[in-house]
Design an enzyme around this catalytic site. Structure first.
Site, PDB file in Angstrom:
ATOM      1  N   GLU A   1      -4.147  -0.931   8.763  1.00  0.00           N
ATOM      2  CA  GLU A   1      -4.925  -0.476   9.854  1.00  0.00           C
ATOM      3  C   GLU A   1      -3.924  -0.258  10.934  1.00  0.00           C
ATOM      4  OE1 GLU A   1      -8.416  -2.250  12.425  1.00  0.00           O
ATOM      5  OE2 GLU A   1      -6.524  -3.227  12.422  1.00  0.00           O
TER       6      GLU A   1
ATOM      7  N   ASP B   1      -4.400  -6.182   8.442  1.00  0.00           N
ATOM      8  CA  ASP B   1      -4.895  -5.799  10.053  1.00  0.00           C
ATOM      9  C   ASP B   1      -3.970  -5.794  11.080  1.00  0.00           C
ATOM     10  OD1 ASP B   1      -7.670  -5.931  11.619  1.00  0.00           O
ATOM     11  OD2 ASP B   1      -6.190  -7.936  12.437  1.00  0.00           O
TER      12      ASP B   1
END
Length: 873
Positions: A478, A423
């Protein structure tokens, strides 16, 4: 060639950026905390400076395909000084020549990566051994006792306290070594561990101001909170169950798929009831749904412990702890093992980009005025993310690297995860964290003083570690910036992830749905947006994820149908124009995103059937309600509601890839973006896709180009009855190709394709055609069953499969219809009251089970006669 493949090697565009607040921090020098390592650590400087060469480090036997990195990982036979020649062949520069102007930058970060690995080799036994920190730090069994170690250099004194000593640490004082590591050995008592399993513990230390504070141990493996006390602090828990209580894995990891089809899920909000769901309930109730829809991978959010539930798991407080809201570590192991038994791989949403600002419960509690080299985080502005209100790691710190790399190994080995989705990678890669950066695609945006080389090197080390422990792991990043090389191997000078998330795609759909009428949709723009990814770097495409599902935003289904989802989803009445358009475009948007947008596909839990409402976690603003922090599975389970149509098409999309592996094919050719007729035609693998986005026009005899000559049939048709369509396309029709132009002269071909055939293309539909293997037909002496037929079950098998895969959630098992009516009453009371009328519903001319369209079964061809239909050309 790149243009014909619609894969762009040039700069990316339309990547989403974060918003306000500039951060002008630049690359700062950092040293390694480990005292011995300090003597040999490479100097850090500007990201574009010349490669440092003065340090001596082991260089191993050169391998044939050679690169400066692959050359240092095979043998320990010699020690030489790095030379210019050793760093000339950086593989990524051969793939993209535009990167050659930044060769110094790549040499610099490669040198830093290699030096760091060699320091690990010299002082820790290598990267893999270094990443076993959880066997040394935290609480571990060692020779008739428990040894507890904690890194806290600025602490003046330290003790371990807990239930085992009545929270009085005077008899359990810890000792500090020269590296700032505190330790204590607590002998067993009468043959039993002095600290009982599942008892509470904390690290008590005195900081420079002379104040004693209690903190949860950094490496704690479980943390809990008293649910009866609002805002109660968390407690660390000593988790060491006896053998009889430990979960033992029974099933092997499934093999790595050619292309991941990912079901993104949040365990806590996966119940149909307004409450927090458990790991075991998710395993038993939700995993079968995921398998039934032909996904091959589950991506779990919010696994790492986070004290604030509404953070969606992104403000982690305890990095080695399983979120206790949904159960124990053994319960999570049960979930992962159950997934493996179903052939599903499990990825973990790992958050190493930042940490919760929570001092009481989190890692931030150890930061009591110390310098960056005495803390997990940078100090000052560099250590704080203004938009996220969270702390930022110092990736150049020896013990921070130990903590984060060990964290990855812990989840892989202890819980058998099959990989990670990292993330917030953009925040890691740049000192400005992506704030106020539009990322136009100018390569100077990626390789400059703004690049955080320490973070880049950490990610290179992380991917090297993951691949060495689990060679077939899947790693996804991401990243909204589109940094070149992120998805290339470390051995080429890349960062080493397998896939990046194609984050610009959902933004494009939101823009179209919010700001453009159907007539304004540009086929060229959509096609370019979907194919705009770096050549040789794989992407995971998605039309919507959890980001588009949370309160304040809208799902695609809600954008399309809005309030009519509350009144118009019953099959008891004709669909309104809004519902008809909404279901049609929902299928088309998801499918073209999957088929054209990447080398893998992702869907968030519930979006596959058009879940009508956003997610709103319990918070003060909604009275701490769980009403919208759940998934209403009963909507798709209720046979007289139209949600089943979108779910069935989602299942069929995945089944199509299971059969033809088009996602993993490098053959991707967009042959037609017809703006006037609103049609996109492309090939992926040997399949031909025809998307007609026109709101009204149906084209009979529409000519489409293709590569291979022969006979084509329908493989998947969004307009089929079982997908909520109108059944306008015949599936028993053979489409024969005609040659186009002069062989080998593309400009004389039709849309640069050497062959063509004609199809019926109804408005707002997508139809996929496959080439029939006529040699098989001749050999078998029968008509080859179409792809649709090979994937379809007969009625009884379909019913049995659905009954086994779709479970009624916490209701009256004897009367599931009553449960469905009751659970969905708040959503659509009037329609649910009519549930008893289901038997009288008139089925369309061909039902879901009678039509031979892609279903959910892949390996049991049904050799049946297809009903007669009108040819479509």
């Amino acid at each position: 060639m790149l243009g014909s493949l619609s894969l762009l090697a040039a700069t990316p565009f339309a990547f989403r950026s974060f918003s306000p607040s500039p951060n002008n921090n630049r690359f700062l020098s950092s040293a390694i905390n480990h005292q011995i390592a300090k003597q040999l650590a490479t100097e850090s400087g500007r990201g574009s400076q010349k490669l440092l060469r003065r340090h001596v480090f082991p260089v191993y036997r050169r391998v044939s395909y050679g690169s400066p990195i692959s050359a240092v990982m095979t043998d320990d036979s010699s020690t030489v000084t790095t030379s210019e020649e050793d760093t000339q062949n950086i593989g990524i520069l051969d793939i993209d020549s535009a990167l050659r102007q930044f060769k110094d930058h790549f040499q610099y970060r490669i040198k830093k990566y290699v030096d760091q690995k060699n320091l690990f080799e010299n002082y820790e036994g290598g990267l893999e051994e270094f990443a076993k920190g959880y066997l040394r730090f935290g609480f571990n069994r060692e020779e008739d006792g428990i040894v507890y170690r904690e890194w806290a250099p600025p602490a003046q004194e330290a003790q371990v306290v807990g239930d085992f000593n009545g929270w009085d640490g005077s008899n359990h004082k810890m000792e500090k070594n020269e590296f700032g590591v505190w330790s204590i050995k607590i002998p067993d008592s009468e043959g039993n561990p002095a600290i009982p399993h599942n008892s509470r513990v904390k690290f008590r230390f005195k900081h420079g101001d002379g104040v004693w504070v209690d903190r949860i141990p950094a490496w704690i493996k479980y943390a809990t909170v008293d649910p009866t006390r609002f805002g109660a602090p968390y407690d660390g828990v000593h988790w060491d169950p006896p053998p009889s209580e430990r979960y033992e894995f029974k099933y092997p990891r499934p093999p790595k798929p050619k292309a991941p089809r990912i079901y993104e899920a949040h365990v806590g909000m996966s119940s149909s009831e307004p409450r927090i769901n458990s790991y075991r309930e998710f395993a038993d109730d939700v995993l079968p749904r995921i398998q039934a829809n032909n996904y091959n991978t589950v991506q779990l959010m919010a696994v790492m412990e986070h004290s604030y539930y509404a953070s969606f798991g992104y403000h982690v407080t305890n990095f080695f702890s399983v979120s206790s809201r949904s159960g124990t570590p053994e319960d999570l192991k049960y979930l992962i093992d159950k997934a493996h038994s179903l052939g599903l791989r499990v990825l973990m949403d790992v958050v190493h980009s930042h940490a919760s600002n929570n001092v009481t419960d989190g890692l931030n509690g150890f930061d009591v005025g110390q310098s960056s080299q005495e803390s997990y985080f940078h100090t000052g502005e560099r250590g704080y993310h203004k938009l996220w209100d969270s702390r930022l790691f110092n990736y150049g710190n020896w013990e921070v690297l130990r903590f984060l790399l060990s964290n990855l190994r812990w989840w892989l080995e202890e819980f058998k995860f099959d990989g990670f989705r990292f993330d917030g990678v953009t925040s890691m890669l740049y000192h400005h964290h992506g704030i106020n950066m539009p990322f136009t695609g100018d390569y100077n945006e990626y390789f400059s003083d703004a690049t955080d080389v320490d973070a880049v090197v950490y990610l290179m080390l992380a991917n090297s570690l993951i691949n060495s422990i689990l060679p077939d792991a899947t790693v996804i990043a991401e990243d909204v910036s589109g940094m070149p090389g992120l998805g290339r191997p470390v051995s080429e000078g890349g960062i080493g992830v397998d896939y990046r998330l194609a984050m610009a795609i959902p933004d494009k759909w939101i823009d179209y749905l919010k700001n453009k009428n159907d007539e304004e949709w540009s086929m060229t723009d959509l096609s370019c947006s979907l194919t705009n990814r770096r050549y040789t770097e794989k992407c995971i495409s998605y039309a919507e994820s959890h980001d588009q599902s949370i309160v304040g935003d809208k799902t695609i289904a809600f954008f399309l149908m809005d309030k009519e989802m509350y009144s118009g989803m019953s099959c008891l009445t004709d669909a309104s124009p809004t519902i008809d358009r909404g279901i049609a475009l929902h299928k088309m948007i998801h499918f073209i995103t999957m088929a054209l947008g990447g080398e893998g596909y992702l869907n968030f839990m519930g979006n596959e059937f058009g879940h009508p409402e956003w997610i709103d976690f319990p918070r003060e603003g909604n009275g701490w309600s769980y009403e919208k922090c759940r998934r209403q599975w009963t909507l798709v389970d209720t046979d007289h509601l139209r949600y089943k149509f979108m779910n069935a098409f989602d299942r069929a999309m995945n089944a199509l890839d299971d059969k033809f592996s088009f996602l993993s094919s490098t053959k991707q050719i967009v042959s037609c973006t017809d703006e006037e007729n609103k049609v996109i035609v492309f090939e992926r693998g040997d399949l031909v896709f025809v998307f007609n986005f026109h709101s009204e026009n149906t084209y009979d005899g529409y000519k489409v180009g293709c590569d291979l000559p022969g006979k084509y049939r329908v493989a998947l048709d969004s307009d089929a009855w079982e997908f909520g369509g109108h059944g306008r396309v015949g599936h028993d029709v053979d489409h024969f190709t005609s040659p186009e132009g002069i062989p080998g002269v593309p400009e004389t071909n039709f849309n640069n394709r050497p062959n063509s055939f004609k199809v019926l293309s109804p408005a707002r539909t997508c139809v996929v055609y496959y080439k029939v293997d006529e040699s098989v037909e001749e050999t078998n002496g029968i008509n080859v069953i179409s792809v649709s037929e090979t994937l379809e079950m007969d009625a009884s098998k379909q019913k049995n499969a659905e009954e086994s895969a779709i479970l009624v959630d916490h209701g009256d098992k004897e009367n599931p219809q009553e449960t469905n009516d009751r659970d969905t009453a708040s959503f659509d009371e009037e329609l649910q009251k009519d549930g008893a009328k289901q038997e009288s519903i008139e089925e369309p001319a061909a039902s879901v089970l009678d039509k031979k369209i892609v279903g959910s079964k892949l390996d049991e061809p049904q050799v049946e006669e297809m009903e007669e239909r009108t040819p479509d050309d």
